[in-house]
Every structure is written in structure tokens, then in C-alpha cells.
Design an enzyme around this catalytic site. Structure first.
Site, PDB file in Angstrom:
ATOM      1  N   GLY A  67       3.060  43.627 -50.735  1.00  0.00           N
ATOM      2  CA  GLY A  67       2.952  42.564 -51.607  1.00  0.00           C
ATOM      3  C   GLY A  67       3.885  41.343 -51.415  1.00  0.00           C
TER       4      GLY A  67
ATOM      5  CG  ASP B 209       6.902  47.414 -57.026  1.00  0.00           C
ATOM      6  OD1 ASP B 209       6.656  46.732 -57.990  1.00  0.00           O
ATOM      7  OD2 ASP B 209       5.932  47.609 -56.434  1.00  0.00           O
TER       8      ASP B 209
ATOM      9  NE  ARG C 101      -0.920  49.868 -59.205  1.00  0.00           N
ATOM     10  CZ  ARG C 101      -2.110  49.601 -59.170  1.00  0.00           C
ATOM     11  NH1 ARG C 101      -2.767  50.870 -58.836  1.00  0.00           N
ATOM     12  NH2 ARG C 101      -2.653  48.254 -58.911  1.00  0.00           N
TER      13      ARG C 101
ATOM     14  CD  GLU D 248       0.915  47.079 -62.441  1.00  0.00           C
ATOM     15  OE1 GLU D 248      -0.234  46.481 -62.541  1.00  0.00           O
ATOM     16  OE2 GLU D 248       1.553  47.322 -61.523  1.00  0.00           O
TER      17      GLU D 248
END
Lengths: 408, 408
Positions: free
Chosen positions: B11, B142, B190, B245
Site C-alpha cells: 500500500g 500500519d 486490519r 476497520e
């Protein structure tokens, strides 16, 4: 004028507080004694929820912070005055509070509904020989107020949209064609497409721009939309589409309602107007097999003061100042309007205009500014909008985040 | 070293291009001949999609633009190298391309998967007596790579999250208690909750902060969540909640899957992991009758270079420089790690660490940094994260929007 009062109403914006600052600034220049602020608009006013703006804006540091503070510093409301007939007591109460605080002029910054309040109150004052003056200050990211060339609030929202779309477009182009993603970005504007049109401002020498723009001014044709995506997918490795939350199909249905017959309504029994991008992303995925992503700018687009337009902030401040100046000259029942000169260089002047020709009228995007075949904005729109997003008023950062001014 | 090559994978982030810039800068300092860039990571490398970075970064102006350009300038990929056994031809091809271009060192900026690539290639080189060196550069919003104190990319995403939440909180507080809105903001992550934890950075002297933070490190209890909202609604006139999320209920189900048994899967037959805020907003509206709003930061949080952290940009650049310096000293099969000094003032140094202890390991938020009762981050987290969002590198604006550097 001895004392005056100012309030905000309707949806917040990144620059509405600059209009409040402008009202305060001009009032002090004119030697007005007290500048009151109504907390939560006319709704708070009716409960005498009133503060002295001098307590906050006297210091230059706070004045600068105020211009950088998003949303409504004074709080806002969505209260629409009832019609006079049978509701005289509401009007009598308003005027009795004005008299109690020796307030000679009442300023209200907002969009269509707020201007309706100014109309009702100024009409009442005239009919009942009240001396108080009522002036409207335009403020709406929707940019849909008539007469004025544009509305304070629009430029900053447009700058946020263009800036964020440039970043989204870069992000979406990260991968090669085998991971082509169709990114559908939903932008506010239920009836008028001004905000969505601002997506066109993302395109420049260093950005390919969005691939299509769908405004509520035009009927949304789902088949044509899908054909367009399939056509783009043949050659492109990234597709970014801007859609207005208010787009409707030929039968008058909001796009977000497509296939929602069995969808649950919200707690109040009405379907919420949101998720048009998400509805379309689902349809595109199902019909084309392409990877999709839905992004909603939501309240970010009206609150992002950290990337506000300096032009917009200055104009919001000047609109507030103009309103006070006009009241000082005895004007009432009017709204400040921005007039753009015909010269090639962008210059504006501030005037005032009869509120009866403004309240409850919505200005749509000009039909001949929209290229409905290519789904892009024509150069006339770009020439109109580009000056409105110029300049930056940098946030004052503390501990890594922008500082705001808040009520105690 | 004669020539070197650098690529990006996974990403995109707001600052990954600064690492590429750093690689180029240090290489030029060391007199390295050519700095190649692989377009679309190892996937593009296998197709010899290779550019000469000097064509872009030689000019100081472009170098500065590169540091302000979000997403992957070189393009990225999500290609995971196959295991060696039975796939020798892929590895042979990679090394034959390296030899063809006389490339002595290979740099790869990314997260867990990217570090796996460095591990596989450096292992292969050692086993086959190849002289090429392989170095990893940490990059992930992240923040879940082990060993390193933090990862370039995280600070800027955290700064965007804190800045935007401050604006959302102001916006949501516009109206009085009668229009109380529960705003649920969904943040990426996540498995690890680092990004969602950054919501805690919104709180300061001029902002009441978010009312609760829900991380994927803790089991999500829907009943407790609803109780918390009902409790807050008794006194507050605005509620803003940050959720990851990736939050899951006790039975291991993602929250966005609650009640989705009959929901359509996407075109590929799998349910998309998104809409957790929107799922919760629907549940809250139904269970409490309160007005709700769901906001997803989506790719905005990883692409918003216009509000990037200068600390983060500088560290990303230095990480790239360190990788080249290490390779120049003969290191291979390692990743650059950031080490924080114990002193009160925030200072870091750069080191390198064996890739085998890094690849495929995820670092979670420390259990004792989370106040699971109040749903807030403890001061230990704030002390960890606050330095990472300090400073700004202002965009270069042209025509009202930030300019980026793009491949021709």
C-alpha cells in the site's frame, strides 16, 4: 448603533467563522459598544443563549485563530421561523430580547434557510415599525445562493476537494493494469452540483484529473455510466469518478436508492441520502468484475480548515464587514453579495441585495458549463472556480495538530 | 557498487517517495553510477519496466517535489515471490536482469510482504553465491513491522487522522443537544490498531477529543458499545467514536459482517472488509433512535501528503539513505530500523537488522497502552506517538492545489 448580534445557521463550513470575525472587526471600527454572538443561532437566541464576542476576539491571537477555526464557533441550528400568522409570540419574543439587550442590528450567516430567517424578521420589523435592522451574510459550501457570484465557504470546500482528489488519483494509480481499481468519490450537494464540479480542479500538469463527473443537474443514466466505465477500463490502469450525492435516475430516484427496496430505513423511518458512491461501486463490481472502491468526503469537505482557501477566508471576513457597514448605513432586509469584475484579473466587490430575491431560491450550475458527453466541466467553469481556491492561510500548529478557537 | 535499483511494494503512503529520494541522494554522495527505479515493484522488474531515477531527481526542484508527492512515484505491486522450490526460473530471471543492468544492490521499501521479498532474494543470493545485496526499507502506515521503533508512513497518517478528527469533532459539535449526532469514524488497520490509536492525538487544549477508541487488539463487545453510547448521550451534545476497520466480536466475526448473512458478496465472491462504521451507525440508529453518521478515512489517510509530518518525511528520507550506506558497507538481508533514544527529548538513530526476524511478523499495539475500560489510549501511547507527527513540510501550491512529481 449601540449593540449588535451575529449568529450562524445551517451546515458549518471551514470559513464561516471568518464572517463572524469580520462582523466583530467592522463593529469595533465603527465604535459599536457590544458585539453579541447567539449560541446555536436563532434557536439559542430564543433561549437567550448569548455571549459577548469581545471576550474572545479582543486579542489579536484569538482573532487569527478564529479565521482558522472550522465549523460554527457560535454553534448553528436548523430552525426555520414559523410563518407569522398564528405564531406572533415567537416574533414578539425575538424583538423583546433584542430590546432587552439594546441590539440595533441582527446579522445571520448562512444559506437558503438562514436567509429566510432574515426575510421574515426584516418583514416583521417593517410591518411593526421596529427599528432593528436585519442583514444576511452568505455562507454555504453548496454555492447555491442566487445573485451573489459565489458564496463564502465554497472556495475552501472546492480547494479541499481538488487537493484530496489529486492525492486519491495518485493513490489509485499505484498499481499496474492488472489491479485496476474503479474509485468512485461521493461529493456533497443534493440539488446543485457546484461542489462536485470542483472535482475538475484536480486536473493540471501533474495530474490526469478525474475520468468523469456526474452532477445532479443532469439525469443519471446507469447504463451509460457502466458503458463509460467499461470503455475507460480498456485503456486505463486507474479510474477515478466523481459523483454528487444528489444524482437521480430518469424516474426521479436517488441513485443511492437503486436496489434498496428491501433495505432497512433508519430509526426515524426515512432512508438516509448517502452511500451513492457505495451503491455504484457495488453495481460496477457486479456488472464488470472490476475491483472498486467508494470514498465519501462527508463532513471533511466542509470542515477542512487546514487546507482552506485564503481568498475564501478573506472574502468571508469582508462579507461580515460589509454587512455591518450596510446596517450602519441603515440597510435592512438585504444580503451581502459578491460581484466579480469583468476584468481578466480576478477582483471582487461587495454589495447588498434585497433578501426577497434571494431567500429560498437555489442557483444551479450553468447548463452550458457542463460537458454532458465527456462528463467533464468546460473551461468556463474552470475560469469561474479557479480563482476561488487561490492562496493558503496556514494553520497554527501546536503539538503537531492545528489549533482552533473554542467557546469556554 | 556500480549501479543500484530501488522499488516500492504494498500500500502506498504519503512519504514513501522520500525513501526513494533518500536512496538516490546517498547513492549520488557515494558516487554510484546509476540509480534505477523499478516501475510497479518486483512485478514490473520482472518485465524490465525500469527507469533511471536520475532523469527525475537530478534537479533540486524535482527532489523537493518528490518529498511532497504521495503514493508510490514508481508504482507499487502486491506480488509475493513464490517459494524457491519448483520456481527456480523466477529467481534466475531476477538475477539475470540484475546482471544485465550491472546492479549490485536492490532496495525495497514496504511492509511485511515486501520484507518477505528481501528475505527470499537475499537467501537465494547467499545460497547461490550471488554477489548482489538486498536491503529492506520500512514503510507502512500500519506501523506493524517489528524491531523498528516505528515505521515511516505512520507519522503522516497519524497526523492526518488527528488533524481531520479535530475538524470532524468541531463539525459534529455544531448543533445543540436536540440534534445530537453520533459520528463513527472508521480508520484503517486490519490487525494492528496503531492508526486507530492515533485518534487519541486529536485531544488537546482546544479539542475535547474522541469519546471512545476501539482497536482490533481487543474483542469488540456490541452490547457494551451500545451501553457506552447511551451513557454518553445522556450528557453530551456531540459524540465522535473512532473504530478500526478490523474490530471483531468474540466469535471472531468482523463487525462489518454483523447482520450481513444475506448481504451480497462482491464480484469475486468475497465479502469486502469495509463499512464497519456504517454497520455500527445503522445499529446505533436502530437501537437508540439517535441520529448517526459514518465516516471512512479510506485512502485519504495514506495519501494526504498536504498535511504530512516533517519528522516522518525526514525519517523516510534517512531510512533510504541508511539502506544505501549499509549496502555500501556490504550488508545484505537486513532492514533499516529506527531506534529511539531513552532521553526525554525525541531523538532517533538508524540501524539495520536481520530480515529473518522481521519478515511476516506483525507488531500489535502494546496491551498496557490501551485503557480498555475508558476506551482511550494511555499516556504511554501519547508519549510514543506525539513526536512522530511533529513539523510540516508545506506543499508547493500552484493554481491553488499542491504540485506532485509524476512519471512521464
Amino acid at each position: 448603533m449601540k449593540n449588535i448580534i451575529v449568529g450562524q445557521s445551517g451546515g458549518p463550513t471551514a470559513v464561516i467563522n471568518s464572517s463572524i470575525a469580520g462582523v466583530y472587526k467592522k463593529a469595533k471600527e465603527l465604535g459599536i459598544e457590544k458585539v453579541y454572538g447567539m449560541v446555536y443561532g436563532i434557536e439559542g437566541f430564543l433561549e437567550e443563549n448569548i455571549i459577548n464576542l469581545g471576550d474572545y476576539l479582543e486579542s489579536e491571537e484569538n482573532y487569527e485563530l478564529m479565521k482558522r477555526t472550522p465549523s460554527a464557533f457560535l454553534g448553528s441550528c436548523r430552525y426555520k421561523l414559523p410563518k407569522l400568522e398564528g405564531n406572533e409570540e415567537v416574533y414578539e419574543k425575538i424583538f423583546s430580547i433584542l430590546e432587552k439587550y439594546e441590539i440595533d442590528a441582527f446579522f445571520y450567516a448562512g444559506g437558503n434557510d438562514s436567509m429566510d430567517t432574515i426575510k421574515m424578521l426584516s418583514d416583521y420589523a417593517k410591518e411593526h415599525n421596529k427599528k432593528q435592522l436585519f442583514m444576511g451574510i452568505p455562507k454555504t459550501i453548496d454555492n447555491d445562493l442566487p445573485v451573489t457570484d459565489h458564496c463564502p465557504g465554497y472556495g475552501s470546500a472546492a480547494k479541499y476537494i481538488a487537493t484530496s482528489l489529486k492525492e486519491i488519483i495518485r493513490d489509485n494509480a499505484s498499481f499496474n493494469k492488472s489491479r485496476l481499481t474503479v474509485c468512485i468519490v461521493e461529493i456533497m450537494g443534493r440539488h446543485a452540483g457546484w461542489l462536485t464540479a470542483a472535482a475538475a480542479l484536480a486536473k493540471d500538469d501533474t495530474c490526469e484529473g478525474v475520468d468523469a463527473i456526474y452532477l445532479p443537474e443532469n439525469v443519471f443514466d446507469l447504463d451509460e455510466f457502466l458503458k463509460n466505465i467499461k470503455r475507460l477500463a480498456k485503456t486505463k490502469s486507474s479510474i477515478v469518478i466523481a459523483v454528487s450525492e444528489g444524482i437521480k435516475t430518469a424516474d426521479g430516484k436517488f441513485v443511492c436508492e437503486i436496489g434498496s427496496e428491501n433495505r432497512k430505513v433508519d430509526a426515524f423511518g426515512h432512508k438516509q441520502l448517502s452511500g451513492c458512491a457505495s451503491t455504484l461501486a457495488g453495481i460496477v463490481a457486479n456488472e464488470t468484475g472490476l475491483k472498486t472502491r467508494a470514498i465519501e468526503f462527508s463532513t471533511l469537505q466542509r470542515a477542512a480548515s487546514h487546507v482552506a482557501s485564503l481568498t475564501d477566508i478573506n472574502e468571508a471576513e469582508m462579507a461580515g464587514m460589509k454587512a455591518v457597514e450596510a446596517a450602519n448605513n441603515g440597510k435592512t432586509g438585504e444580503m451581502v453579495v459578491i460581484e466579480r469584475s469583468d476584468s481578466k484579473k480576478y477582483t471582487v466587490s461587495f454589495n447588498t441585495y434585497d433578501i426577497h430575491n434571494i431567500a429560498n431560491v437555489e442557483k444551479m450550475v450553468k447548463e452550458d458549463w457542463i460537458d454532458t458527453k465527456k462528463h467533464q466541466m468546460k473551461k468556463e467553469y474552470l475560469e469561474y472556480a479557479r480563482p476561488l481556491i487561490q492562496g493558503e492561510l496556514l494553520p497554527i500548529f501546536k503539538n503537531g495538530v492545528p489549533v482552533h478557537l473554542i467557546r469556554k
